[in-house]
Design a protein around this motif. Structure first.
Motif, PDB file in Angstrom:
ATOM      1  N   ALA A  91      11.474  35.368  11.534  1.00 47.87           N
ATOM      2  CA  ALA A  91      12.033  36.363  10.604  1.00 47.87           C
ATOM      3  C   ALA A  91      13.456  35.934  10.238  1.00 47.87           C
ATOM      4  O   ALA A  91      14.410  36.155  10.987  1.00 47.87           O
TER       5      ALA A  91
ATOM      6  N   GLU B 107       5.725  37.622  13.332  1.00 44.09           N
ATOM      7  CA  GLU B 107       7.005  37.458  12.629  1.00 44.09           C
ATOM      8  C   GLU B 107       8.178  37.841  13.519  1.00 44.09           C
ATOM      9  O   GLU B 107       8.919  38.771  13.222  1.00 44.09           O
ATOM     10  N   PRO B 108       8.380  37.152  14.637  1.00 45.87           N
ATOM     11  CA  PRO B 108       9.480  37.526  15.521  1.00 45.87           C
ATOM     12  C   PRO B 108      10.825  37.034  14.981  1.00 45.87           C
ATOM     13  O   PRO B 108      10.899  35.963  14.371  1.00 45.87           O
ATOM     14  N   GLY B 109      11.839  37.819  15.187  1.00 47.48           N
ATOM     15  CA  GLY B 109      13.199  37.405  14.834  1.00 47.48           C
ATOM     16  C   GLY B 109      14.083  37.578  16.053  1.00 47.48           C
ATOM     17  O   GLY B 109      14.416  36.610  16.755  1.00 47.48           O
ATOM     18  N   ARG B 110      14.391  38.841  16.335  1.00 49.42           N
ATOM     19  CA  ARG B 110      15.311  39.174  17.428  1.00 49.42           C
ATOM     20  C   ARG B 110      14.938  38.492  18.748  1.00 49.42           C
ATOM     21  O   ARG B 110      15.805  37.969  19.447  1.00 49.42           O
TER      22      ARG B 110
ATOM     23  N   LYS C 279      15.609  37.000   8.284  1.00 52.16           N
ATOM     24  CA  LYS C 279      16.663  38.013   8.149  1.00 52.16           C
ATOM     25  C   LYS C 279      17.465  38.169   9.436  1.00 52.16           C
ATOM     26  O   LYS C 279      18.618  38.559   9.392  1.00 52.16           O
TER      27      LYS C 279
ATOM     28  N   SER D 134      11.531  47.858  15.374  1.00 49.43           N
ATOM     29  CA  SER D 134      12.278  46.831  16.097  1.00 49.43           C
ATOM     30  C   SER D 134      13.544  47.463  16.672  1.00 49.43           C
ATOM     31  O   SER D 134      14.188  48.240  15.962  1.00 49.43           O
TER      32      SER D 134
ATOM     33  N   GLY E 199       9.280  42.500  15.986  1.00 47.37           N
ATOM     34  CA  GLY E 199       9.711  43.692  16.722  1.00 47.37           C
ATOM     35  C   GLY E 199       9.856  43.499  18.211  1.00 47.37           C
ATOM     36  O   GLY E 199      10.347  44.412  18.890  1.00 47.37           O
ATOM     37  N   LEU E 200       9.430  42.349  18.752  1.00 41.69           N
ATOM     38  CA  LEU E 200       9.543  42.144  20.198  1.00 41.69           C
ATOM     39  C   LEU E 200      11.007  42.282  20.613  1.00 41.69           C
ATOM     40  O   LEU E 200      11.890  41.643  20.029  1.00 41.69           O
TER      41      LEU E 200
ATOM     42  N   ARG F 171       0.343  45.437   3.571  1.00 38.32           N
ATOM     43  CA  ARG F 171       1.021  45.962   4.760  1.00 38.32           C
ATOM     44  C   ARG F 171       0.581  47.400   4.958  1.00 38.32           C
ATOM     45  O   ARG F 171       0.792  48.241   4.084  1.00 38.32           O
TER      46      ARG F 171
ATOM     47  N   HIS G 168       3.968  45.944  10.640  1.00 42.14           N
ATOM     48  CA  HIS G 168       5.215  45.715  11.398  1.00 42.14           C
ATOM     49  C   HIS G 168       5.757  47.109  11.671  1.00 42.14           C
ATOM     50  O   HIS G 168       6.134  47.821  10.744  1.00 42.14           O
TER      51      HIS G 168
ATOM     52  N   HIS H 286      -1.431  43.259   7.153  1.00 43.64           N
ATOM     53  CA  HIS H 286      -0.150  43.090   7.834  1.00 43.64           C
ATOM     54  C   HIS H 286       0.321  44.414   8.393  1.00 43.64           C
ATOM     55  O   HIS H 286       0.089  45.472   7.797  1.00 43.64           O
TER      56      HIS H 286
ATOM     57  N   ASP I 293       9.212  34.209   7.853  1.00 43.25           N
ATOM     58  CA  ASP I 293       8.964  35.524   7.264  1.00 43.25           C
ATOM     59  C   ASP I 293      10.219  35.857   6.467  1.00 43.25           C
ATOM     60  O   ASP I 293      11.322  35.843   7.016  1.00 43.25           O
TER      61      ASP I 293
HETATM   62  C1  PLP Z   1       8.281  42.800   7.945  1.00 45.70           C
HETATM   63  C2  PLP Z   1       9.125  42.398   9.099  1.00 45.70           C
HETATM   64  N1  PLP Z   1       8.695  41.405   9.884  1.00 45.70           N
HETATM   65  C3  PLP Z   1       9.432  40.975  10.936  1.00 45.70           C
HETATM   66  C4  PLP Z   1      10.659  41.553  11.235  1.00 45.70           C
HETATM   67  C5  PLP Z   1      11.428  41.005  12.388  1.00 45.70           C
HETATM   68  O1  PLP Z   1      11.669  41.944  13.383  1.00 45.70           O
HETATM   69  P1  PLP Z   1      12.290  41.481  14.763  1.00 45.70           P
HETATM   70  O2  PLP Z   1      13.528  40.735  14.479  1.00 45.70           O
HETATM   71  O3  PLP Z   1      12.552  42.715  15.500  1.00 45.70           O
HETATM   72  O4  PLP Z   1      11.263  40.651  15.448  1.00 45.70           O
HETATM   73  C6  PLP Z   1      11.127  42.605  10.457  1.00 45.70           C
HETATM   74  C7  PLP Z   1      12.414  43.242  10.765  1.00 45.70           C
HETATM   75  O5  PLP Z   1      12.942  44.078  10.111  1.00 45.70           O
HETATM   76  C8  PLP Z   1      10.346  43.037   9.348  1.00 45.70           C
HETATM   77  O6  PLP Z   1      10.765  44.024   8.551  1.00 45.70           O
END
Ligand code: PLP
Length: 416
Positions: A58, A274-277, A60, A202, A239-240, A149, A199, A197, A79
């Motif tokens: 992710a 789609e992990p980010g955090r 962002k 988070s 969201g993990l 989604r 999500h 999809h 993502d």
């Molecule tokens: C569609 C989608 N995917 C993935 C994420 C990534 O979430 P996280 O960073 O908590 O894993 C987000 C976060 O806002 C999201 O909106």
């Protein structure tokens, strides 16, 4: 792995003393551990090996080129939620065929750009978006691959601003309306239905909300599989969670995999994540230097050179970030860590037992690898911080500190 540890009372980032980084690159400074990010990616990929998910980082959460490129090297996709993030991801080496594009407000320009690049699929958030995608695909590329989604209406038990899978949320399509939305997608020309999809929010600290969501979504997948031969992907989002406070236990990725694998395998679908955090959050700190210790009759304030423009999570989500001194001390004080921005919301820690620091000392704000620099601004005309990546004994500037000239670039004074 622990990326930031004390050695003889000095805080290190991997094998580099953070005091050395502050001397070399100045403060406020974001510091990332390369091995820390890599270890999280590998832990997730190995825990989920039986499912073999497509992991889309992710962007962002941390959109620095050096960070994205390290996940590209690991084989990740991206993502994204804007055309700008597609540009960034590709520039950092992500194959466009591994990019998935979410977001409730995709403009025609963004859709055209994504189609031209040949991204993997669009995560579609509404019926009008399906219609727009169909029209733009007719004009640009012939086909747009779509995954709708869905909003499974589960409570992820997180902050209301980061809870995205409840009924009242702006994201996705209600599960009850989902089949109708797919029927529309099937009727519209130039769309290929590739998946579904979700999500839900988070950061999530337990597996239960994922299970609850999947229990609702999997029966819908069964219907979709039968109806649409091209339907093949289940993207379970990100969201993990990560550990922000001392009391929290780290998100147990093995437990996550153990509980979800049977459900995911049974779906018979390709799985996307789609992990980010989880990948970057605890692999970053914000290094900041104490400018003043200020007392009033009620409180003590540690005034530092980092501020809400650098790290907005405490102000925005009342988020907790741990605070460590660069030089360990047993003595403590009670108070707030605040920045120089002219807002009462400008705090990095509030009502905390803090290390007893003095003017000139360095503090490390923990868990600052995700939604930290990426959400920073130049509010109060404060240049955005520099970012450094550490790799063993090496460190490299991965983003130069913004300058005043950078801040005013593009501004002009009308000549009328
Ligand atoms: C569609 C989608 N995917 C993935 C994420 C990534 O979430 P996280 O960073 O908590 O894993 C987000 C976060 O806002 C999201 O909106």
């Amino acid at each position: 792995m622990e990326c930031f540890t004390y050695r003889r009372n000095e805080l290190f980032a991997e094998d580099v003393p953070v005091a050395e980084l502050a001397r070399q690159y100045d403060t406020p400074l974001y510091v990332y551990s390369r091995s820390g990010m890599q270890a999280q990616y590998r832990a997730l990929a190995s825990a989920m090996a039986e499912v073999g998910p497509h992991i889309h980082f992710a962007v962002k959460s941390n959109s620095s080129a050096a960070v994205i490129s390290l996940f590209a090297e690991e084989g990740a996709g991206a993502d994204v939620v804007s055309a700008g993030e597609i540009f960034r991801a590709m520039r950092a080496g992500i194959d466009p065929a591994k990019i998935v594009f979410a977001g409730v407000g995709k403009t025609e320009f963004e859709i055209d750009y994504a189609l031209e690049q040949g991204i993997h699929f669009f995560t579609v958030e509404s019926e009008p978006e399906l219609e727009r995608l169909s029209k733009r695909a007719a004009a640009v590329s012939g086909v747009a691959r779509v995954a709708i989604r869905v909003n499974p209406d589960v409570d992820p038990k997180t902050h209301k601003y980061t809870s995205t899978g409840k009924k009242e949320s702006k994201f996705g399509v209600d599960l009850e309306r989902a089949l109708k939305a797919y029927e529309l997608a099937a009727r519209l020309p130039h769309l290929e239905i590739v998946g579904i999809h979700m999500h839900i929010g988070s950061p999530l600290m337990s597996v239960a909300p994922y299970e609850q969501a999947l229990e609702k979504v999997l029966p819908v997948c069964d219907v979709l599989k039968k109806r649409y031969p091209t339907f093949r992907i289940l993207d379970i989002g990100g969201g993990l969670g990560i550990k922000y406070t001392e009391e929290e236990t780290p998100f147990d990725v093995k437990e996550f995999a153990r509980r979800l694998t049977p459900m995911l395998k049974q779906s018979g679908l390709e799985i996307g994540m789609e992990p980010g955090r989880f990948l970057v959050g605890n692999a970053g700190i914000l290094l900041t230097r104490v400018q003043y210790i200020k007392d009033n009759p009620f409180k003590k304030f540690v005034v530092v050179d980092g501020a809400m423009n650098d790290l907005i999570r405490p102000a925005l989500y009342e988020a907790y970030h741990g605070v460590l001194p660069a030089r360990k001390t047993e003595a403590t004080i009670l108070g707030d860590v605040v920045g120089p921005v002219c807002e009462s919301g400008d705090f990095l820690a509030r009502d905390r037992e803090l290390p007893a620091v003095k003017q000139g000392d360095l503090l490390a704000i923990q868990s600052a690898g995700a939604y930290a620099f990426a959400m920073s601004s130049s509010y109060n005309s404060r240049p955005r911080a520099a970012e450094v990546m550490v790799h063993g004994e090496r460190s490299q500037l991965i983003r130069a500190r913004e300058t005043w000239q950078d801040i005013v670039r593009g501004e002009c004074i009308p000549n009328w």
